[in-house]
Design a protein around this motif. Structure first.
Motif, PDB file in Angstrom:
ATOM      1  N   UNK A 108       0.839  -1.200   0.000  1.00  0.00           N
ATOM      2  CA  UNK A 108       0.000   0.000   0.000  1.00  0.00           C
ATOM      3  C   UNK A 108       0.873   1.249   0.000  1.00  0.00           C
ATOM      4  N   UNK A 109       1.922   1.243   0.828  1.00  0.00           N
ATOM      5  CA  UNK A 109       2.805   2.402   0.894  1.00  0.00           C
ATOM      6  C   UNK A 109       3.564   2.596  -0.418  1.00  0.00           C
ATOM      7  N   UNK A 110       4.038   1.520  -1.007  1.00  0.00           N
ATOM      8  CA  UNK A 110       4.730   1.625  -2.297  1.00  0.00           C
ATOM      9  C   UNK A 110       3.786   2.239  -3.331  1.00  0.00           C
ATOM     10  N   UNK A 111       2.555   1.757  -3.373  1.00  0.00           N
ATOM     11  CA  UNK A 111       1.581   2.284  -4.335  1.00  0.00           C
ATOM     12  C   UNK A 111       1.212   3.737  -4.032  1.00  0.00           C
ATOM     13  N   UNK A 112       1.118   4.085  -2.767  1.00  0.00           N
ATOM     14  CA  UNK A 112       0.842   5.482  -2.399  1.00  0.00           C
ATOM     15  C   UNK A 112       1.968   6.387  -2.875  1.00  0.00           C
ATOM     16  N   UNK A 113       3.206   5.933  -2.719  1.00  0.00           N
ATOM     17  CA  UNK A 113       4.349   6.715  -3.204  1.00  0.00           C
ATOM     18  C   UNK A 113       4.277   6.874  -4.722  1.00  0.00           C
ATOM     19  N   UNK A 114       3.925   5.811  -5.409  1.00  0.00           N
ATOM     20  CA  UNK A 114       3.858   5.857  -6.867  1.00  0.00           C
ATOM     21  C   UNK A 114       2.669   6.697  -7.346  1.00  0.00           C
ATOM     22  N   UNK A 115       1.617   6.750  -6.555  1.00  0.00           N
ATOM     23  CA  UNK A 115       0.431   7.532  -6.922  1.00  0.00           C
ATOM     24  C   UNK A 115       0.734   9.030  -6.964  1.00  0.00           C
ATOM     25  N   UNK A 116       1.796   9.440  -6.309  1.00  0.00           N
ATOM     26  CA  UNK A 116       2.196  10.841  -6.379  1.00  0.00           C
ATOM     27  C   UNK A 116       2.570  11.212  -7.822  1.00  0.00           C
ATOM     28  N   UNK A 120       1.669   9.031 -10.501  1.00  0.00           N
ATOM     29  CA  UNK A 120       0.649   8.418 -11.353  1.00  0.00           C
ATOM     30  C   UNK A 120      -0.715   8.508 -10.662  1.00  0.00           C
ATOM     31  N   UNK A 121      -1.292   9.692 -10.604  1.00  0.00           N
ATOM     32  CA  UNK A 121      -2.570   9.843  -9.886  1.00  0.00           C
ATOM     33  C   UNK A 121      -3.708   9.007 -10.487  1.00  0.00           C
ATOM     34  N   UNK A 122      -3.540   8.549 -11.704  1.00  0.00           N
ATOM     35  CA  UNK A 122      -4.591   7.742 -12.322  1.00  0.00           C
ATOM     36  C   UNK A 122      -4.770   6.385 -11.639  1.00  0.00           C
ATOM     37  N   UNK A 123      -3.805   5.957 -10.818  1.00  0.00           N
ATOM     38  CA  UNK A 123      -3.959   4.681 -10.098  1.00  0.00           C
ATOM     39  C   UNK A 123      -4.753   4.845  -8.808  1.00  0.00           C
ATOM     40  N   UNK A 124      -4.982   6.062  -8.377  1.00  0.00           N
ATOM     41  CA  UNK A 124      -5.644   6.298  -7.090  1.00  0.00           C
ATOM     42  C   UNK A 124      -7.035   5.667  -7.022  1.00  0.00           C
ATOM     43  N   UNK A 156      -8.289   3.047  -8.545  1.00  0.00           N
ATOM     44  CA  UNK A 156      -8.165   1.587  -8.450  1.00  0.00           C
ATOM     45  C   UNK A 156      -7.622   1.173  -7.090  1.00  0.00           C
ATOM     46  N   UNK A 157      -6.630   1.895  -6.607  1.00  0.00           N
ATOM     47  CA  UNK A 157      -6.052   1.592  -5.301  1.00  0.00           C
ATOM     48  C   UNK A 157      -7.104   1.740  -4.201  1.00  0.00           C
ATOM     49  N   UNK A 158      -7.861   2.821  -4.253  1.00  0.00           N
ATOM     50  CA  UNK A 158      -8.913   3.044  -3.258  1.00  0.00           C
ATOM     51  C   UNK A 158      -9.955   1.935  -3.341  1.00  0.00           C
ATOM     52  N   UNK A 159     -10.331   1.543  -4.546  1.00  0.00           N
ATOM     53  CA  UNK A 159     -11.320   0.477  -4.713  1.00  0.00           C
ATOM     54  C   UNK A 159     -10.821  -0.843  -4.124  1.00  0.00           C
ATOM     55  N   UNK A 160      -9.565  -1.205  -4.412  1.00  0.00           N
ATOM     56  CA  UNK A 160      -8.995  -2.462  -3.907  1.00  0.00           C
ATOM     57  C   UNK A 160      -8.957  -2.450  -2.378  1.00  0.00           C
ATOM     58  N   UNK A 161      -8.582  -1.330  -1.811  1.00  0.00           N
ATOM     59  CA  UNK A 161      -8.510  -1.233  -0.349  1.00  0.00           C
ATOM     60  C   UNK A 161      -9.911  -1.246   0.260  1.00  0.00           C
ATOM     61  N   UNK A 162     -10.811  -0.421  -0.275  1.00  0.00           N
ATOM     62  CA  UNK A 162     -12.174  -0.355   0.262  1.00  0.00           C
ATOM     63  C   UNK A 162     -12.860  -1.713   0.216  1.00  0.00           C
ATOM     64  N   UNK A 163     -12.581  -2.479  -0.829  1.00  0.00           N
ATOM     65  CA  UNK A 163     -13.181  -3.798  -0.992  1.00  0.00           C
ATOM     66  C   UNK A 163     -12.808  -4.745   0.149  1.00  0.00           C
ATOM     67  N   UNK A 164     -11.648  -4.542   0.748  1.00  0.00           N
ATOM     68  CA  UNK A 164     -11.151  -5.439   1.794  1.00  0.00           C
ATOM     69  C   UNK A 164     -11.197  -4.851   3.195  1.00  0.00           C
ATOM     70  N   UNK A 165     -11.352  -3.559   3.290  1.00  0.00           N
ATOM     71  CA  UNK A 165     -11.139  -2.846   4.541  1.00  0.00           C
ATOM     72  C   UNK A 165     -11.906  -3.436   5.721  1.00  0.00           C
TER      73      UNK A 165
END
Length: 153
Positions: free
Chosen positions: A107-115, A117-121, A123-132
């Motif tokens: 998650x942290x690696x992807x958050x760093x990369x989202x800085x 590549x904001x277009x991944x945000x 999808x990342x939020x969806x994947x996390x919300x789905x499991x939260x």
């Protein structure tokens, strides 16, 4: 870690053990590899290809995944390797079988990369919300940090 210091030669020896030795030795080498890179991020520069190939192997030990994602949090991933790292981390975060630490570091690696590549945000939020709802406190804490960092909270 003290033995390696900032020595590229010694790090290469340790990294070779981390990638290629018997599984118990790999487990024990994983921790110092990640902390060496945290202290000296440039040590991993010559090893991205080997690291990514290792992470793409089926059935690798959790220690390799955990410490690889841990070290990836602390480096600027070269552009050539950003796509594969993103895919690997998304796979880890979305996998119901993955260890919590691997998910949290991913998650942290992807958050760093989202800085960059904001277009991944979304999808990342969806994947996390789905499991939260069904995840551990560590996962929830990391997700909360990510949401704050990305202005999603």
């Amino acid at each position: 870690m003290a033995w390696v210091g900032a020595s590229k030669k010694r790090f290469t020896e340790l990294f070779s053990i981390f990638l290629n030795d018997e599984y118990r030795v790999v487990q024990r080498a994983a921790w110092p590899v990640s902390y060496c890179v945290e202290a000296h991020p440039d040590l991993i520069n010559d090893h991205y290809e080997a690291l990514i190939k290792k992470l793409q192997e089926p059935g690798i030990h959790d220690a390799v995944k955990r410490n690889s994602t841990r070290l990836l949090q602390h480096v600027t991933i070269p552009e050539d390797w950003q796509g594969p790292v993103m895919n690997i981390c998304f796979d880890y975060v979305s996998s119901p079988k993955e260890a919590i630490a691997v998910k949290a570091f991913s998650i942290t690696v992807l958050a760093n990369m989202a800085q960059h590549y904001p277009e991944i945000i979304p999808e990342l939020k969806w994947v996390i919300d789905d499991q939260l709802e069904n995840q551990s406190p560590a996962f929830k804490s990391r997700a909360k940090q990510l949401y704050k960092k990305l202005g999603l909270a």
